[in-house]
Design a protein around this motif. Structure first.
Motif, PDB file in Angstrom:
ATOM      1  N   ASN A 158       0.687  -0.991  -0.038  1.00 11.78           N
ATOM      2  CA  ASN A 158      -0.104   0.069   0.048  1.00 11.78           C
ATOM      3  C   ASN A 158       0.837   1.398  -0.167  1.00 11.78           C
ATOM      4  O   ASN A 158       0.622   2.287  -0.831  1.00 11.78           O
ATOM      5  CB  ASN A 158      -0.904   0.073   1.098  1.00 11.78           C
ATOM      6  CG  ASN A 158      -1.960  -1.157   0.950  1.00 11.78           C
ATOM      7  OD1 ASN A 158      -2.418  -1.261   0.089  1.00 11.78           O
ATOM      8  ND2 ASN A 158      -2.535  -1.294   2.202  1.00 11.78           N
ATOM      9  N   ILE A 159       2.059   1.219   0.695  1.00 15.14           N
ATOM     10  CA  ILE A 159       2.789   2.470   0.725  1.00 15.14           C
ATOM     11  C   ILE A 159       3.440   2.623  -0.507  1.00 15.14           C
ATOM     12  O   ILE A 159       3.477   3.650  -1.119  1.00 15.14           O
ATOM     13  CB  ILE A 159       3.956   2.192   1.991  1.00 15.14           C
ATOM     14  CG1 ILE A 159       3.259   2.308   3.343  1.00 15.14           C
ATOM     15  CG2 ILE A 159       5.292   3.297   1.699  1.00 15.14           C
ATOM     16  CD1 ILE A 159       4.001   2.460   4.393  1.00 15.14           C
ATOM     17  N   MET A 160       3.949   1.458  -1.182  1.00 17.00           N
ATOM     18  CA  MET A 160       4.555   1.641  -2.476  1.00 17.00           C
ATOM     19  C   MET A 160       3.565   2.063  -3.632  1.00 17.00           C
ATOM     20  O   MET A 160       3.683   2.750  -4.525  1.00 17.00           O
ATOM     21  CB  MET A 160       5.091   0.244  -2.890  1.00 17.00           C
ATOM     22  CG  MET A 160       6.463   0.033  -2.064  1.00 17.00           C
ATOM     23  SD  MET A 160       7.844   1.363  -2.017  1.00 17.00           S
ATOM     24  CE  MET A 160       8.076   1.722  -3.608  1.00 17.00           C
ATOM     25  N   GLU A 161       2.322   1.572  -3.573  1.00 17.97           N
ATOM     26  CA  GLU A 161       1.277   1.924  -4.299  1.00 17.97           C
ATOM     27  C   GLU A 161       1.059   3.739  -4.326  1.00 17.97           C
ATOM     28  O   GLU A 161       0.635   4.250  -5.141  1.00 17.97           O
ATOM     29  CB  GLU A 161      -0.005   1.382  -4.170  1.00 17.97           C
ATOM     30  CG  GLU A 161      -0.163  -0.006  -4.941  1.00 17.97           C
ATOM     31  CD  GLU A 161      -1.356  -0.815  -4.605  1.00 17.97           C
ATOM     32  OE1 GLU A 161      -2.447  -0.340  -4.030  1.00 17.97           O
ATOM     33  OE2 GLU A 161      -1.385  -2.111  -5.055  1.00 17.97           O
ATOM     34  N   GLY A 162       0.948   4.082  -3.050  1.00 16.14           N
ATOM     35  CA  GLY A 162       1.016   5.355  -2.834  1.00 16.14           C
ATOM     36  C   GLY A 162       1.823   6.455  -3.553  1.00 16.14           C
ATOM     37  O   GLY A 162       1.886   7.645  -3.817  1.00 16.14           O
ATOM     38  N   PHE A 163       3.270   5.827  -3.781  1.00 14.87           N
ATOM     39  CA  PHE A 163       4.379   6.664  -4.535  1.00 14.87           C
ATOM     40  C   PHE A 163       4.273   6.046  -5.924  1.00 14.87           C
ATOM     41  O   PHE A 163       5.068   5.409  -6.268  1.00 14.87           O
ATOM     42  CB  PHE A 163       5.569   6.240  -3.794  1.00 14.87           C
ATOM     43  CG  PHE A 163       5.958   6.821  -2.743  1.00 14.87           C
ATOM     44  CD1 PHE A 163       6.406   8.185  -2.533  1.00 14.87           C
ATOM     45  CD2 PHE A 163       5.518   6.055  -1.490  1.00 14.87           C
ATOM     46  CE1 PHE A 163       6.527   8.697  -1.314  1.00 14.87           C
ATOM     47  CE2 PHE A 163       5.882   6.740  -0.201  1.00 14.87           C
ATOM     48  CZ  PHE A 163       6.366   8.047  -0.083  1.00 14.87           C
ATOM     49  N   ASP A 164       3.224   6.224  -6.605  1.00 16.80           N
ATOM     50  CA  ASP A 164       2.817   5.873  -8.039  1.00 16.80           C
ATOM     51  C   ASP A 164       3.833   5.786  -8.762  1.00 16.80           C
ATOM     52  O   ASP A 164       4.683   6.751  -9.165  1.00 16.80           O
ATOM     53  CB  ASP A 164       1.798   6.829  -8.679  1.00 16.80           C
ATOM     54  CG  ASP A 164       0.934   6.103 -10.133  1.00 16.80           C
ATOM     55  OD1 ASP A 164       0.980   5.009  -9.775  1.00 16.80           O
ATOM     56  OD2 ASP A 164       0.663   7.025 -10.755  1.00 16.80           O
ATOM     57  N   GLY A 165       4.100   4.719  -9.316  1.00 20.89           N
ATOM     58  CA  GLY A 165       5.385   4.374 -10.262  1.00 20.89           C
ATOM     59  C   GLY A 165       6.744   4.266  -9.696  1.00 20.89           C
ATOM     60  O   GLY A 165       7.737   3.799 -10.362  1.00 20.89           O
ATOM     61  N   LEU A 166       6.962   4.431  -8.292  1.00 16.34           N
ATOM     62  CA  LEU A 166       8.253   4.444  -7.667  1.00 16.34           C
ATOM     63  C   LEU A 166       8.826   2.844  -7.816  1.00 16.34           C
ATOM     64  O   LEU A 166      10.109   2.686  -7.875  1.00 16.34           O
ATOM     65  CB  LEU A 166       8.103   4.790  -6.535  1.00 16.34           C
ATOM     66  CG  LEU A 166       9.488   5.289  -5.894  1.00 16.34           C
ATOM     67  CD1 LEU A 166       9.873   6.524  -6.727  1.00 16.34           C
ATOM     68  CD2 LEU A 166       9.211   5.885  -4.520  1.00 16.34           C
ATOM     69  N   GLY A 167       8.019   1.756  -7.636  1.00 19.78           N
ATOM     70  CA  GLY A 167       8.496   0.416  -7.661  1.00 19.78           C
ATOM     71  C   GLY A 167       7.115  -0.485  -7.580  1.00 19.78           C
ATOM     72  O   GLY A 167       6.150  -0.129  -7.138  1.00 19.78           O
ATOM     73  N   ILE A 168       7.353  -1.696  -7.757  1.00 19.46           N
ATOM     74  CA  ILE A 168       6.281  -2.729  -7.836  1.00 19.46           C
ATOM     75  C   ILE A 168       6.653  -3.823  -6.917  1.00 19.46           C
ATOM     76  O   ILE A 168       7.689  -4.398  -6.863  1.00 19.46           O
ATOM     77  CB  ILE A 168       6.176  -3.211  -9.316  1.00 19.46           C
ATOM     78  CG1 ILE A 168       5.635  -2.031 -10.222  1.00 19.46           C
ATOM     79  CG2 ILE A 168       5.121  -4.299  -9.189  1.00 19.46           C
ATOM     80  CD1 ILE A 168       5.886  -2.494 -11.660  1.00 19.46           C
ATOM     81  N   VAL A 169       5.798  -4.094  -5.957  1.00 19.03           N
ATOM     82  CA  VAL A 169       6.102  -4.999  -4.868  1.00 19.03           C
ATOM     83  C   VAL A 169       5.585  -6.532  -5.559  1.00 19.03           C
ATOM     84  O   VAL A 169       4.447  -6.389  -5.938  1.00 19.03           O
ATOM     85  CB  VAL A 169       5.350  -4.687  -3.693  1.00 19.03           C
ATOM     86  CG1 VAL A 169       5.582  -5.935  -2.706  1.00 19.03           C
ATOM     87  CG2 VAL A 169       5.961  -3.459  -2.951  1.00 19.03           C
ATOM     88  N   SER A 170       6.396  -7.322  -5.467  1.00 19.70           N
ATOM     89  CA  SER A 170       6.067  -8.727  -5.722  1.00 19.70           C
ATOM     90  C   SER A 170       6.432  -9.673  -4.545  1.00 19.70           C
ATOM     91  O   SER A 170       7.498  -9.500  -3.717  1.00 19.70           O
ATOM     92  CB  SER A 170       6.902  -9.266  -7.099  1.00 19.70           C
ATOM     93  OG  SER A 170       6.599  -8.480  -8.117  1.00 19.70           O
TER      94      SER A 170
END
Length: 78
Positions: free
Chosen positions: A20-32
């Motif tokens: 959720n945190i990474m999604e908040g920084f749109d396009g910064l990184g994709i969690v897998s």
């Protein structure tokens, strides 16, 4: 050559929080998720976003360990 992934080991209950945190920084990184039962995840980054993602991980409010490669070189624990 630098990898385009940051490897993370964390409490499995915190994976959604990180995502959720990474999604908040749109396009910064994709969690897998590597192994959700053991809390192994990785973030796909680009050379331009890598340092910003590392800063987020260094300030992550829950315990985690991250590494810049699969062998654990460049490992940091929080």
């Amino acid at each position: 050559m630098m990898e385009n992934k940051i490897y993370i080991k964390m409490d499995p209950r915190d994976i959604i929080y990180l995502d959720n945190i990474m999604e908040g920084f749109d396009g910064l990184g994709i969690v897998s998720t590597g192994n959700p039962k053991t809390g192994e995840v990785y973030i796909h980054v680009t050379p331009d976003t890598r340092d910003e993602v590392l800063e987020i991980l260094q300030n992550f409010p829950r315990p985690l360990v991250y590494s810049l490669d699969r062998e654990g070189r460049g490992e940091n624990s929080m």
